[in-house]
Write a protein that holds these residues in place. Structure first.
Motif, short mmCIF file in Angstrom:
data_model
loop_
_atom_site.label_atom_id
_atom_site.label_comp_id
_atom_site.label_asym_id
_atom_site.label_seq_id
_atom_site.Cartn_x
_atom_site.Cartn_y
_atom_site.Cartn_z
N GLY A 261 -14.15 -22.94 -12.02
CA GLY A 261 -14.81 -21.81 -11.37
C GLY A 261 -14.83 -21.84 -9.86
N LEU A 262 -14.36 -22.92 -9.26
CA LEU A 262 -14.39 -23.03 -7.79
C LEU A 262 -13.18 -22.33 -7.21
CD1 LEU A 262 -16.18 -24.39 -5.61
CD2 LEU A 262 -14.55 -26.28 -5.62
N VAL A 263 -13.41 -21.32 -6.37
CA VAL A 263 -12.32 -20.56 -5.75
C VAL A 263 -12.62 -20.43 -4.26
CG1 VAL A 263 -11.77 -19.27 -7.85
CG2 VAL A 263 -13.44 -18.35 -6.23
N PRO A 264 -11.59 -20.22 -3.43
CA PRO A 264 -11.84 -20.04 -2.00
C PRO A 264 -12.75 -18.86 -1.72
CG PRO A 264 -9.51 -20.46 -2.40
CD PRO A 264 -10.15 -20.25 -3.74
N ALA A 265 -13.55 -19.01 -0.68
CA ALA A 265 -14.46 -17.94 -0.27
C ALA A 265 -13.68 -16.81 0.39
CB ALA A 265 -15.51 -18.49 0.70
N THR A 266 -14.17 -15.60 0.22
CA THR A 266 -13.58 -14.42 0.85
C THR A 266 -14.27 -14.17 2.19
OG1 THR A 266 -13.10 -13.40 -1.30
CG2 THR A 266 -13.24 -11.94 0.62
N VAL A 267 -13.49 -14.01 3.24
CA VAL A 267 -14.01 -13.78 4.58
C VAL A 267 -13.73 -12.32 4.93
CG1 VAL A 267 -14.06 -14.57 6.96
CG2 VAL A 267 -13.49 -16.17 5.12
N SER A 268 -14.76 -11.50 4.95
CA SER A 268 -14.57 -10.07 5.11
C SER A 268 -14.48 -9.62 6.56
CB SER A 268 -15.71 -9.31 4.42
OG SER A 268 -16.96 -9.63 5.03
N ASP A 269 -15.03 -10.41 7.49
CA ASP A 269 -15.07 -9.98 8.90
C ASP A 269 -15.08 -11.21 9.79
OD1 ASP A 269 -15.48 -8.90 11.39
OD2 ASP A 269 -17.35 -7.85 10.88
N ARG A 270 -13.95 -11.50 10.40
CA ARG A 270 -13.84 -12.70 11.23
C ARG A 270 -14.39 -12.50 12.64
NH1 ARG A 270 -9.67 -13.44 7.44
NH2 ARG A 270 -9.96 -15.49 6.46
N THR A 271 -14.89 -11.30 12.93
CA THR A 271 -15.58 -11.09 14.20
C THR A 271 -17.09 -11.27 14.05
OG1 THR A 271 -15.96 -8.70 13.92
CG2 THR A 271 -13.83 -9.39 14.83
N ASP A 272 -17.56 -11.48 12.84
CA ASP A 272 -18.98 -11.69 12.60
C ASP A 272 -19.28 -13.19 12.67
OD1 ASP A 272 -21.39 -12.35 10.79
OD2 ASP A 272 -21.52 -10.17 10.98
N PRO A 273 -20.21 -13.61 13.53
CA PRO A 273 -20.41 -15.05 13.75
C PRO A 273 -20.92 -15.81 12.54
CG PRO A 273 -22.11 -13.79 14.87
CD PRO A 273 -21.09 -12.80 14.39
N LYS A 274 -21.53 -15.16 11.59
CA LYS A 274 -22.00 -15.83 10.38
C LYS A 274 -21.01 -15.72 9.23
CE LYS A 274 -25.99 -17.11 12.09
NZ LYS A 274 -26.30 -18.53 12.34
N ILE A 275 -20.42 -14.55 9.06
CA ILE A 275 -19.46 -14.38 7.97
C ILE A 275 -18.24 -15.28 8.18
CG2 ILE A 275 -17.87 -12.75 6.85
CD1 ILE A 275 -19.98 -10.58 7.27
N VAL A 276 -17.83 -15.47 9.43
CA VAL A 276 -16.67 -16.33 9.70
C VAL A 276 -16.95 -17.79 9.37
CG1 VAL A 276 -17.09 -16.93 12.13
CG2 VAL A 276 -14.73 -16.59 11.31
N HIS A 277 -18.22 -18.15 9.20
CA HIS A 277 -18.54 -19.49 8.70
C HIS A 277 -17.79 -19.80 7.42
CE1 HIS A 277 -22.70 -20.48 10.71
NE2 HIS A 277 -21.72 -20.38 11.59
N LEU A 278 -17.49 -18.77 6.64
CA LEU A 278 -16.84 -19.00 5.34
C LEU A 278 -15.43 -19.55 5.49
CD1 LEU A 278 -18.25 -15.82 3.58
CD2 LEU A 278 -18.86 -18.19 3.04
N ASP A 279 -14.77 -19.28 6.62
CA ASP A 279 -13.50 -19.96 6.87
C ASP A 279 -13.73 -21.46 7.01
OD1 ASP A 279 -11.30 -18.17 6.84
OD2 ASP A 279 -11.90 -17.33 8.78
N GLY A 280 -14.80 -21.82 7.69
CA GLY A 280 -15.15 -23.24 7.79
C GLY A 280 -15.47 -23.84 6.44
N LEU A 281 -16.10 -23.05 5.58
CA LEU A 281 -16.39 -23.53 4.23
C LEU A 281 -15.11 -23.86 3.47
CD1 LEU A 281 -18.44 -23.98 1.87
CD2 LEU A 281 -17.99 -21.60 1.23
N ASN A 282 -14.13 -22.96 3.55
CA ASN A 282 -12.87 -23.24 2.86
C ASN A 282 -12.24 -24.53 3.36
OD1 ASN A 282 -12.92 -20.96 1.20
ND2 ASN A 282 -11.86 -19.68 2.69
N LEU A 283 -12.28 -24.75 4.66
CA LEU A 283 -11.68 -25.95 5.23
C LEU A 283 -12.47 -27.20 4.89
CD1 LEU A 283 -10.73 -24.39 8.68
CD2 LEU A 283 -9.15 -25.01 6.83
#
Length: 343
Positions: A261-283
């Motif tokens: 069930g573990l899948v990469p997170a979806t990052v919907s807006d890389r200009t948003d300072p909190k939503i872009v955290h999800l790129d860090g989560l994937n890494l």
């Protein structure tokens, strides 16, 4: 826009050219004072000061801890790729910022009133990681930079031992205060400089806090602003704490059915300072998965699948490090380099 990573980069930072592209992102911000998010409790009107006056070494990259880990990444890349095109500029930045007079101001800041929890424990851990990188590099410049940095590292190591001696509970969050993530970095330092007291305290706290954990709520992850996985950071840390057979049993109890069930997170807006955290989560997930797979070993049936899943997570975010938005560009490259060197 800087083309940072393609699919072939998932295994490691393979060439000087690739290292150069990562370094460019940190060099772009370590001297950039604004915008800046200070972690600064003001004791009076006289403490209304700018970032560079407060923190002459680590004033760039939006906040103190990002500047610190940006410097770690530059040291790491220079150490492994001394021939990269930006090597001279990296050395110049390290010469500017990692020098005794600037470190003296950083140490003095910690000694002022109401600084006890400054950057605890995320920034502390990254500073120790930087110190460990310098201390383990047999290079005259690294020795000079490391010597200048050491008083700050010494102070934060003392704060670590003091804090761990009285912390009753770990912090299980997907952002900066996550205890397992910081303990992992601090353990690198303790082992690099052979600080037996700090190492023993980290290992004891990890066993005490996490050793009896069962059925971690991995299905609840991620939260909408996470850049760390609480469950996987804990699992990665415990892989360094427990012997391999015991670790395999612990992991089965802590994450039954893992990694279903573990899948990469979806990052919907890389200009948003909190939503872009999800790129860090994937890494950071990719790094943790690689660590877990390595400790389990090829004989464990979970290992190959964990490596494939790590690659999926890395590929989901590596191409977006240089998005053109400072919200992600000031920090994500560090997480990418740490992930790519995990192998």
């Amino acid at each position: 826009m800087i083309a940072v990573a393609q699919a072939q980069d998932v295994d490691l930072v393979q060439s000087d050219a690739q290292a150069d592209r990562f370094a460019a992102l940190a060099l772009k911000c370590v001297r950039q004072e604004y915008p800046n998010k200070l972690d600064h409790v003001m004791n009076g009107a006289g403490e209304v000061k700018g970032p560079k006056e407060l923190h002459p070494a680590f004033y760039g990259c939006f906040d103190w801890h990002s500047s610190v880990h940006g410097h770690w990444m530059l040291v790491k890349l220079l150490r492994e790729h001394p021939g990269m095109a930006r090597a001279a500029e990296v050395r110049q930045v390290l010469d500017e910022n990692l020098r005794p007079e600037r470190m003296a101001v950083e140490v003095a800041y910690l000694g002022q009133e109401n600084r006890r929890s400054f950057e605890r424990t995320y920034g502390w851990a990254w500073l120790l990681k930087l110190a460990a990188e310098l201390r383990t590099w047999n290079d005259p410049n690294a020795l000079r930079w490391g010597t200048a940095l050491q008083p700050l590292a010494d102070e934060l190591a003392l704060r670590w031992t003091s804090f761990l001696s009285k912390a009753t509970y770990p912090i299980r969050t997907g952002v900066h205060p996550n205890t397992a993530f910081s303990l992992d970095l601090a353990l690198d330092y303790a082992r690099a400089i052979k600080d037996a007291k700090l190492e023993a305290m980290i290992l004891e706290r990890a066993r005490s806090w996490f050793g009896a954990d069962r059925k971690g709520p991995l299905a609840w992850e991620p939260g909408g602003e996470d850049f760390l996985s609480p469950c996987l950071e804990e699992a990665a840390l415990m892989s360094r704490v427990l012997p391999r057979p015991a670790y395999g049993r612990w992991l089965t109890g802590f994450l039954p059915g893992f990694p279903a069930g573990l899948v990469p997170a979806t990052v919907s807006d890389r200009t948003d300072p909190k939503i872009v955290h999800l790129d860090g989560l994937n890494l950071s997930r990719a790094r943790a998965l690689l660590r877990i797979a390595a400790v389990l070993g090829p004989a464990d049936p979970r290992s190959a699948g964990l490596k494939r899943l790590a690659d999926r997570h890395a590929r989901a975010s590596l191409p977006h490090l240089a998005s053109g938005s400072y919200e992600g560009e000031h920090w994500l490259a560090t997480f990418a380099v740490r992930t790519l060197t995990e192998r």
